[in-house]
Design a protein around this motif. Structure first.
Motif, PDB file in Angstrom:
ATOM      1  N   UNK A 185      -6.086 -19.857 -28.043  1.00 31.22           N
ATOM      2  CA  UNK A 185      -7.315 -20.609 -27.790  1.00 31.22           C
ATOM      3  C   UNK A 185      -7.941 -20.956 -29.140  1.00 31.22           C
ATOM      4  N   UNK A 186      -7.886 -22.226 -29.510  1.00 30.76           N
ATOM      5  CA  UNK A 186      -8.353 -22.665 -30.822  1.00 30.76           C
ATOM      6  C   UNK A 186      -7.742 -21.815 -31.944  1.00 30.76           C
ATOM      7  N   UNK A 187      -6.476 -21.497 -31.773  1.00 27.85           N
ATOM      8  CA  UNK A 187      -5.767 -20.740 -32.800  1.00 27.85           C
ATOM      9  C   UNK A 187      -6.054 -19.258 -32.805  1.00 27.85           C
ATOM     10  N   UNK A 188      -6.718 -18.756 -31.786  1.00 29.49           N
ATOM     11  CA  UNK A 188      -7.061 -17.336 -31.734  1.00 29.49           C
ATOM     12  C   UNK A 188      -6.222 -16.603 -30.696  1.00 29.49           C
ATOM     13  N   UNK A 189      -5.713 -15.444 -31.096  1.00 28.15           N
ATOM     14  CA  UNK A 189      -4.975 -14.549 -30.206  1.00 28.15           C
ATOM     15  C   UNK A 189      -5.228 -13.131 -30.685  1.00 28.15           C
ATOM     16  N   UNK A 190      -5.823 -12.317 -29.844  1.00 31.05           N
ATOM     17  CA  UNK A 190      -6.215 -10.968 -30.258  1.00 31.05           C
ATOM     18  C   UNK A 190      -5.176  -9.904 -29.900  1.00 31.05           C
ATOM     19  N   UNK A 191      -4.024 -10.304 -29.385  1.00 33.48           N
ATOM     20  CA  UNK A 191      -3.048  -9.324 -28.917  1.00 33.48           C
ATOM     21  C   UNK A 191      -2.403  -8.538 -30.043  1.00 33.48           C
ATOM     22  N   UNK A 192      -2.164  -9.213 -31.179  1.00 34.54           N
ATOM     23  CA  UNK A 192      -1.352  -8.613 -32.229  1.00 34.54           C
ATOM     24  C   UNK A 192      -1.616  -9.398 -33.510  1.00 34.54           C
ATOM     25  N   UNK A 193      -1.621  -8.722 -34.639  1.00 31.52           N
ATOM     26  CA  UNK A 193      -1.936  -9.391 -35.908  1.00 31.52           C
ATOM     27  C   UNK A 193      -0.936 -10.496 -36.227  1.00 31.52           C
ATOM     28  N   UNK A 194       0.355 -10.226 -36.037  1.00 28.09           N
ATOM     29  CA  UNK A 194       1.366 -11.235 -36.336  1.00 28.09           C
ATOM     30  C   UNK A 194       1.287 -12.423 -35.380  1.00 28.09           C
ATOM     31  N   UNK A 195       1.057 -12.126 -34.093  1.00 25.61           N
ATOM     32  CA  UNK A 195       0.888 -13.211 -33.127  1.00 25.61           C
ATOM     33  C   UNK A 195      -0.358 -14.018 -33.449  1.00 25.61           C
ATOM     34  N   UNK A 196      -1.412 -13.333 -33.854  1.00 27.52           N
ATOM     35  CA  UNK A 196      -2.643 -14.015 -34.232  1.00 27.52           C
ATOM     36  C   UNK A 196      -2.431 -14.937 -35.418  1.00 27.52           C
ATOM     37  N   UNK A 197      -1.613 -14.488 -36.373  1.00 31.43           N
ATOM     38  CA  UNK A 197      -1.339 -15.308 -37.552  1.00 31.43           C
ATOM     39  C   UNK A 197      -0.542 -16.557 -37.161  1.00 31.43           C
ATOM     40  N   UNK A 198       0.443 -16.404 -36.279  1.00 30.70           N
ATOM     41  CA  UNK A 198       1.210 -17.554 -35.816  1.00 30.70           C
ATOM     42  C   UNK A 198       0.319 -18.510 -35.035  1.00 30.70           C
ATOM     43  N   UNK A 199      -0.509 -17.957 -34.166  1.00 29.90           N
ATOM     44  CA  UNK A 199      -1.421 -18.770 -33.368  1.00 29.90           C
ATOM     45  C   UNK A 199      -2.336 -19.605 -34.259  1.00 29.90           C
ATOM     46  N   UNK A 200      -2.881 -18.986 -35.278  1.00 30.40           N
ATOM     47  CA  UNK A 200      -3.782 -19.685 -36.202  1.00 30.40           C
ATOM     48  C   UNK A 200      -3.055 -20.797 -36.951  1.00 30.40           C
ATOM     49  N   UNK A 201      -1.855 -20.502 -37.429  1.00 32.43           N
ATOM     50  CA  UNK A 201      -1.116 -21.496 -38.204  1.00 32.43           C
ATOM     51  C   UNK A 201      -0.669 -22.669 -37.327  1.00 32.43           C
ATOM     52  N   UNK A 202      -0.266 -22.391 -36.097  1.00 33.77           N
ATOM     53  CA  UNK A 202       0.127 -23.470 -35.186  1.00 33.77           C
ATOM     54  C   UNK A 202      -1.064 -24.384 -34.917  1.00 33.77           C
ATOM     55  N   UNK A 203      -2.245 -23.781 -34.753  1.00 34.76           N
ATOM     56  CA  UNK A 203      -3.433 -24.610 -34.526  1.00 34.76           C
ATOM     57  C   UNK A 203      -3.755 -25.447 -35.762  1.00 34.76           C
ATOM     58  N   UNK A 204      -3.615 -24.868 -36.925  1.00 35.47           N
ATOM     59  CA  UNK A 204      -3.878 -25.621 -38.147  1.00 35.47           C
ATOM     60  C   UNK A 204      -2.959 -26.825 -38.286  1.00 35.47           C
ATOM     61  N   UNK A 205      -1.707 -26.667 -37.858  1.00 41.39           N
ATOM     62  CA  UNK A 205      -0.726 -27.748 -38.006  1.00 41.39           C
ATOM     63  C   UNK A 205      -0.863 -28.794 -36.905  1.00 41.39           C
ATOM     64  N   UNK A 206      -1.042 -28.354 -35.655  1.00 38.22           N
ATOM     65  CA  UNK A 206      -0.972 -29.273 -34.520  1.00 38.22           C
ATOM     66  C   UNK A 206      -2.316 -29.535 -33.833  1.00 38.22           C
ATOM     67  N   UNK A 207      -3.294 -28.698 -34.095  1.00 40.46           N
ATOM     68  CA  UNK A 207      -4.635 -28.879 -33.530  1.00 40.46           C
ATOM     69  C   UNK A 207      -4.624 -28.987 -31.992  1.00 40.46           C
ATOM     70  N   UNK A 208      -3.868 -28.119 -31.346  1.00 41.12           N
ATOM     71  CA  UNK A 208      -3.869 -28.050 -29.888  1.00 41.12           C
ATOM     72  C   UNK A 208      -4.873 -26.962 -29.489  1.00 41.12           C
ATOM     73  N   UNK A 209      -5.992 -27.323 -28.857  1.00 43.53           N
ATOM     74  CA  UNK A 209      -7.047 -26.329 -28.601  1.00 43.53           C
ATOM     75  C   UNK A 209      -6.629 -25.152 -27.736  1.00 43.53           C
TER      76      UNK A 209
END
Length: 229
Positions: free
Chosen positions: A156-180
């Motif tokens: 959700x807007x690049x946020x994922x609280x499940x896991x630090x590594x998943x959160x990092x991937x989520x953030x980077x994917x949002x930065x690249x593709x901007x999918x809310x």
């Protein structure tokens, strides 16, 4: 800021329904909030309409197309420094057998299938998976080696609280593709977590806590747009 959404957001968030926006000539920065960003569906047309009006829009129609094509998603992600695995895009089972070892995770490449992935642990399962994902061999598939644990999670807007590594991937994917909002698929090993695929969210997967997070993100984005404007 124009917030175009098919979601039932908190009352303090002013939104425009997609059908209303598509029939309008509204100008301004457009935030397209749709649970199902899919090619030739409502979310796609909202972004395209905003672009026709020359409105800055998140996400762009190009990014909607790109995230739904697994090979393009992985190529752009890899160029942005997001960990990915080797992948093969082909319609040939023989080529997959020659170049990829079991077990194998497969994603559809055809533009009308959005139901995740298949795992094949042997030749018979591979043929079944490819036939299903290719719509009876009409399209290609994207094959990746299965070397870890498959994980699927909401972003959700690049946020994922499940896991630090998943959160990092989520953030980077949002930065690249901007999918809310979306569902991402990843593989986790002892050493690394790899992005594997993308999937639109179903409306019922968006929970009240997600809506509160979306509302907060809209408020922050609105302040930023106002300051820039």
């Amino acid at each position: 800021m124009l917030v175009v959404s098919n979601l039932d957001l908190p009352k303090n968030v002013q939104t425009i329904k997609p059908a209303e926006f598509l029939a309008s000539q509204n100008k301004g920065f457009t935030l397209n909030l749709n649970n199902g960003y899919r090619y030739l569906k409502t979310g796609y047309y909202v972004s395209m309409h905003a672009e026709i009006l020359d409105n800055p829009v998140i996400p762009t129609s190009e990014n909607i197309i790109d995230v739904n094509r697994t090979p393009i998603l992985l190529l752009k992600a890899r160029k942005a420094g997001i960990p990915t695995l080797p992948n093969l895009t082909t319609s040939s089972v023989k080529q997959i057998l020659a170049e990829t070892k079991f077990p194998i995770v497969l994603f559809a490449v055809n533009p009308f299938m959005y139901d995740g992935y298949r795992i094949a642990k042997n030749r018979a399962a591979l043929y079944r998976a490819v036939k299903s994902l290719e719509m009876n061999y009409k399209f290609a598939v994207c094959a990746q080696p299965l070397i870890g644990e498959m994980l699927s999670f909401k972003s959700i807007f690049g946020k994922c609280a499940l896991d630090e590594n998943l959160g990092r991937i989520s953030e980077r994917v949002y930065q690249v593709f901007k999918i809310p909002m979306c569902k991402l698929h990843a593989q986790r090993t002892d050493k690394e977590t790899y992005l594997c695929g993308f999937q639109p969210l179903r409306k019922e997967e968006i929970l009240p806590d997600d809506l509160e997070l979306i509302s907060a993100e809209i408020s922050e984005m609105s302040r930023t747009v106002t300051m820039v404007g």
